[in-house]
Write a protein that holds these residues in place. Structure first.
Motif, mmCIF file in Angstrom:
data_model
loop_
_atom_site.group_PDB
_atom_site.id
_atom_site.type_symbol
_atom_site.label_atom_id
_atom_site.label_comp_id
_atom_site.label_asym_id
_atom_site.label_seq_id
_atom_site.Cartn_x
_atom_site.Cartn_y
_atom_site.Cartn_z
ATOM 1 N N GLU A 23 -37.209 -6.369 -25.809
ATOM 2 C CA GLU A 23 -38.124 -7.288 -25.120
ATOM 3 C C GLU A 23 -38.554 -8.420 -26.052
ATOM 4 O O GLU A 23 -38.624 -9.583 -25.642
ATOM 5 C CB GLU A 23 -39.375 -6.555 -24.617
ATOM 6 N N ILE A 39 -37.496 -10.157 -18.232
ATOM 7 C CA ILE A 39 -37.530 -8.766 -18.672
ATOM 8 C C ILE A 39 -37.889 -7.882 -17.487
ATOM 9 O O ILE A 39 -38.876 -8.138 -16.798
ATOM 10 C CB ILE A 39 -38.551 -8.588 -19.815
ATOM 11 N N THR A 104 -42.065 -10.988 -17.409
ATOM 12 C CA THR A 104 -41.799 -9.562 -17.575
ATOM 13 C C THR A 104 -42.276 -8.878 -16.300
ATOM 14 O O THR A 104 -43.404 -9.113 -15.857
ATOM 15 C CB THR A 104 -42.568 -8.996 -18.783
#
Length: 178
Positions: A23, A39, A104
């Motif tokens: 990440e 992500i 994310t």
């Protein structure tokens, strides 16, 4: 409590540390080189063709082979957030279409399911009568007993949410042609 994308990350295994490092690389390449990275934090995936090394395919095989009783691993309070593979593919497709670079996302159902409920649902889909039981175990401070993802950010940002409930996903896994 459900894990949001902003939940503090404190990995306790080499696997978890590796995922966090990946990440960080994605974030670095997005910030420094404008690589349009997204992500995905995938929660417990299940679906047709998955190896027996994973929880649900293993449970399906064990229940198929079980007699009238079957020992469960862990304890009756263990939970996970299970996401069917078709939902995950839809999340990827939606992200490719919407291009939310730098985000994310938790790819989760937002539903905490006891592993015992998974076993009972598998037995029902297999039309098999099995009594499930647990043996007492020593406490393990490092063992994760509950996992629940908060998918609200991905829903707000790109409009994705899971469509498959556990029984529908398990039915497609167990009876793929049906």
């Amino acid at each position: 409590q459900a894990f949001s994308e902003s939940h503090p990350l404190r990995p306790t295994t080499p696997y978890g540390i590796g995922k966090l490092a990946a990440e960080q690389y994605c974030n670095l390449y997005f910030r420094r080189y404008q690589v349009p990275a997204v992500i995905f934090r995938l929660f417990n995936i299940y679906g047709p063709g998955q190896s027996r090394n994973f929880a649900i395919p293993n449970m399906v095989a064990r229940i198929r082979e079980a007699g009238p009783e079957m020992e469960m691993f862990g304890n009756e309070h263990d939970t996970r957030d299970f996401v069917f593979i078709e939902d995950i593919c839809e999340a990827f497709r939606t992200a490719i279409e919407k291009k939310p670079a730098g985000c994310t996302f938790n790819i989760a159902t937002g539903k905490e399911t006891r592993l015992l409920e998974v076993a009972e649902t598998i037995a029902r889909v297999l039309n098999k009568s099995v009594r499930f039981f647990y043996k007492p175990q020593a406490k393990d401070a490092n063992r994760v007993t509950r996992i629940l993802g908060d998918p609200s950010f991905v829903a707000r940002t790109i409009g994705w949410k899971s469509r498959f409930n556990l029984e529908a996903g398990l039915t497609k896994l167990i009876h793929p042609a049906g």
